[in-house]
Design an enzyme around this catalytic site. Sequence first.
Site, PDB file in Angstrom:
ATOM      1  N   CYS A  60       9.330  -6.147  31.748  1.00 28.70           N
ATOM      2  CA  CYS A  60      10.413  -5.708  30.879  1.00 28.70           C
ATOM      3  C   CYS A  60      10.594  -4.221  31.103  1.00 28.70           C
ATOM      4  CB  CYS A  60      10.089  -6.002  29.415  1.00 28.70           C
ATOM      5  SG  CYS A  60      11.320  -5.357  28.276  1.00 28.70           S
TER       6      CYS A  60
ATOM      7  N   ARG B   6      15.778 -13.989  36.400  1.00 27.90           N
ATOM      8  CA  ARG B   6      16.251 -13.027  35.406  1.00 27.90           C
ATOM      9  C   ARG B   6      15.107 -12.076  35.021  1.00 27.90           C
ATOM     10  NH1 ARG B   6      14.688 -11.206  30.625  1.00 27.90           N
ATOM     11  NH2 ARG B   6      14.173 -13.322  29.973  1.00 27.90           N
ATOM     12  N   ASP B   7      14.072 -12.612  34.386  1.00 29.27           N
ATOM     13  CA  ASP B   7      12.996 -11.753  33.872  1.00 29.27           C
ATOM     14  C   ASP B   7      12.252 -11.065  35.013  1.00 29.27           C
ATOM     15  OD1 ASP B   7      11.548 -10.580  31.880  1.00 29.27           O
ATOM     16  OD2 ASP B   7      10.689 -12.415  31.074  1.00 29.27           O
TER      17      ASP B   7
ATOM     18  N   HIS C 127       3.966 -13.340  28.555  1.00 32.09           N
ATOM     19  CA  HIS C 127       3.666 -12.480  29.693  1.00 32.09           C
ATOM     20  C   HIS C 127       2.154 -12.396  29.830  1.00 32.09           C
ATOM     21  CE1 HIS C 127       7.639 -10.584  30.791  1.00 32.09           C
ATOM     22  NE2 HIS C 127       7.939 -11.354  29.769  1.00 32.09           N
TER      23      HIS C 127
ATOM     24  N   HIS D  42       7.381 -18.040  25.362  1.00 31.86           N
ATOM     25  CA  HIS D  42       7.648 -17.172  26.519  1.00 31.86           C
ATOM     26  C   HIS D  42       6.534 -16.126  26.544  1.00 31.86           C
ATOM     27  CE1 HIS D  42      10.686 -14.706  28.984  1.00 31.86           C
ATOM     28  NE2 HIS D  42       9.737 -13.820  28.694  1.00 31.86           N
TER      29      HIS D  42
HETATM   30  N1  COA Z   1      28.344  -7.463  30.497  1.00 31.60           N
HETATM   31  C1  COA Z   1      29.087  -6.596  31.228  1.00 31.60           C
HETATM   32  N2  COA Z   1      29.548  -5.429  30.745  1.00 31.60           N
HETATM   33  C2  COA Z   1      29.275  -5.120  29.466  1.00 31.60           C
HETATM   34  C3  COA Z   1      28.524  -5.977  28.644  1.00 31.60           C
HETATM   35  C4  COA Z   1      28.052  -7.195  29.208  1.00 31.60           C
HETATM   36  N3  COA Z   1      27.293  -8.057  28.507  1.00 31.60           N
HETATM   37  N4  COA Z   1      28.402  -5.425  27.427  1.00 31.60           N
HETATM   38  C5  COA Z   1      29.056  -4.262  27.459  1.00 31.60           C
HETATM   39  N5  COA Z   1      29.581  -4.060  28.690  1.00 31.60           N
HETATM   40  C6  COA Z   1      30.357  -2.895  29.163  1.00 31.60           C
HETATM   41  C7  COA Z   1      31.454  -2.499  28.220  1.00 31.60           C
HETATM   42  O1  COA Z   1      32.630  -3.184  28.493  1.00 31.60           O
HETATM   43  C8  COA Z   1      31.569  -1.019  28.495  1.00 31.60           C
HETATM   44  O2  COA Z   1      32.267  -0.847  29.710  1.00 31.60           O
HETATM   45  P1  COA Z   1      33.206   0.441  29.969  1.00 31.60           P
HETATM   46  O3  COA Z   1      32.256   1.613  29.969  1.00 31.60           O
HETATM   47  O4  COA Z   1      33.792   0.168  31.301  1.00 31.60           O
HETATM   48  O5  COA Z   1      34.171   0.459  28.835  1.00 31.60           O
HETATM   49  C9  COA Z   1      30.136  -0.589  28.746  1.00 31.60           C
HETATM   50  O6  COA Z   1      29.463  -1.776  29.191  1.00 31.60           O
HETATM   51  C10 COA Z   1      29.453  -0.055  27.508  1.00 31.60           C
HETATM   52  O7  COA Z   1      29.640  -0.985  26.431  1.00 31.60           O
HETATM   53  P2  COA Z   1      28.827  -0.915  25.061  1.00 31.60           P
HETATM   54  O8  COA Z   1      29.237  -2.050  24.214  1.00 31.60           O
HETATM   55  O9  COA Z   1      28.952   0.478  24.508  1.00 31.60           O
HETATM   56  O10 COA Z   1      27.363  -1.196  25.541  1.00 31.60           O
HETATM   57  P3  COA Z   1      26.088  -0.262  25.464  1.00 31.60           P
HETATM   58  O11 COA Z   1      26.219   0.828  26.442  1.00 31.60           O
HETATM   59  O12 COA Z   1      25.785   0.069  24.051  1.00 31.60           O
HETATM   60  O13 COA Z   1      24.969  -1.269  26.010  1.00 31.60           O
HETATM   61  C11 COA Z   1      24.145  -3.529  26.199  1.00 31.60           C
HETATM   62  C12 COA Z   1      24.641  -2.446  25.276  1.00 31.60           C
HETATM   63  C13 COA Z   1      23.642  -4.650  25.340  1.00 31.60           C
HETATM   64  C14 COA Z   1      25.298  -4.005  27.069  1.00 31.60           C
HETATM   65  C15 COA Z   1      23.050  -2.963  27.125  1.00 31.60           C
HETATM   66  O14 COA Z   1      22.140  -2.224  26.367  1.00 31.60           O
HETATM   67  C16 COA Z   1      22.296  -4.062  27.837  1.00 31.60           C
HETATM   68  O15 COA Z   1      22.828  -4.682  28.753  1.00 31.60           O
HETATM   69  N6  COA Z   1      21.036  -4.315  27.476  1.00 31.60           N
HETATM   70  C17 COA Z   1      20.225  -5.386  28.052  1.00 31.60           C
HETATM   71  C18 COA Z   1      19.134  -4.799  28.850  1.00 31.60           C
HETATM   72  C19 COA Z   1      18.313  -5.896  29.441  1.00 31.60           C
HETATM   73  O16 COA Z   1      18.789  -6.697  30.230  1.00 31.60           O
HETATM   74  N7  COA Z   1      17.019  -5.916  29.112  1.00 31.60           N
HETATM   75  C20 COA Z   1      16.119  -6.866  29.601  1.00 31.60           C
HETATM   76  C21 COA Z   1      16.274  -8.212  28.991  1.00 31.60           C
HETATM   77  S1  COA Z   1      15.134  -8.521  27.682  1.00 31.60           S
HETATM   78 ZN    ZN Z   2       9.982 -11.816  29.283  1.00 32.93          ZN
END
Ligand code: COA
Ligand code: ZN
Length: 311
Positions: A242, A13-14, A211, A209
């Site tokens: 990240c 994942r990370d 880095h 955790h």
């Molecule tokens: N898994 C799959 N799809 C997801 C989802 C999830 N966990 N959360 C939201 N979505 C989809 C929604 O259904 C929507 O789909 P659509 O456009 O087809 O309707 C779209 O994504 C946007 O949804 P929204 O709630 O507005 O999300 P957002 O655009 O504000 O994004 C996160 C929020 C949290 C989903 C996004 O910022 C994210 O995934 N961040 C994590 C990043 C990451 O992994 N960082 C490293 C780890 S520390």
């Molecule tokens: Zn990390």
Amino acid sequence: MTQHITLREVGLRDGLQIVKTIVPTAAKMEWIRAEYAAGVQEIEVCSFVPPKLIPQFADSAELVNRSLSIQGLTVSALVPNMKGAQRGVELGVHKLNYVMSVSEGHNLANVRRTVAESLDDFRNIAAMLRDVPGDQRPLLSGGLSTSFGCTIEGLVSEDRVLELAELLVQAGADEIVLADTVGHGGPHAVRRLFDRVLASVGKVPVIAHFHDTRGLGLANAAAALDAGVRHFDATLAGLGGCPHAPGATGNVVIEDLAYLCETMGYSTGIDITRLVAVRQILARELPNEKLSGAIAIAGLPRRIPQVTAVA
Ligand code: COA
Ligand code: ZN
């Protein structure tokens, strides 16, 4: 009796979240199986995030399914929101690793919400899980990114980390993760913060955790061990970073951390030589990624000098 330290592999994942090369599901499974065979009991296998955002995790469902067939392995996955948590429940993961940041700026950049909104979402997820039948209910981990500093906001208040850890436990977290997402922490800061958090919420496991961004990963791990931390995240060959922390390449190297634990008189249940051999899979699949680690270069001493803590 030798105390046990649990090391969780988070490289799938990370590590993979910032790797552009898409690793085939079969190769991810080979990695997971080989690490489990080397003694790693828990693996964070993927993230439940929109595949459009991180295509590396488009195979999450299949990967979770196949990982769950490995008897004895704890399968966890990162979730940034309710949608991810629901997906984790549907697929039957053993643990949901919820992530939010302590600093507002990082939280907004990473999950596009304020810290208060992330906290509310965590409470809603905990409530949703209470309705899941006991034998299908995953554990809920509460992760706090930027616990030791933030690239956007700089210093992060220790009091605020403590407050958020307490709020997550009150809301139903089965464990807490304090993450030095961007490598700002040093051993004294680590010792002090874990002392405080363990004293307050130590009834649940508190995971470190780290880095290795600035070379202090293992020093920080040693300080956390001295504080009483018994659970760590780490990655094979130090893969990781990240997307919102420029330069934050490299988690703590799991093989080197296992060695550190052994030298300090703890057991990890990991066969370090077998673990080092798993790096061959990474070298083959990710020829352009830097593989870090000292044990892989120097090898183990004939006999690991195990010295327990001075009372
Ligand atoms: N898994 C799959 N799809 C997801 C989802 C999830 N966990 N959360 C939201 N979505 C989809 C929604 O259904 C929507 O789909 P659509 O456009 O087809 O309707 C779209 O994504 C946007 O949804 P929204 O709630 O507005 O999300 P957002 O655009 O504000 O994004 C996160 C929020 C949290 C989903 C996004 O910022 C994210 O995934 N961040 C994590 C990043 C990451 O992994 N960082 C490293 C780890 S520390
Ligand atoms: Zn990390």
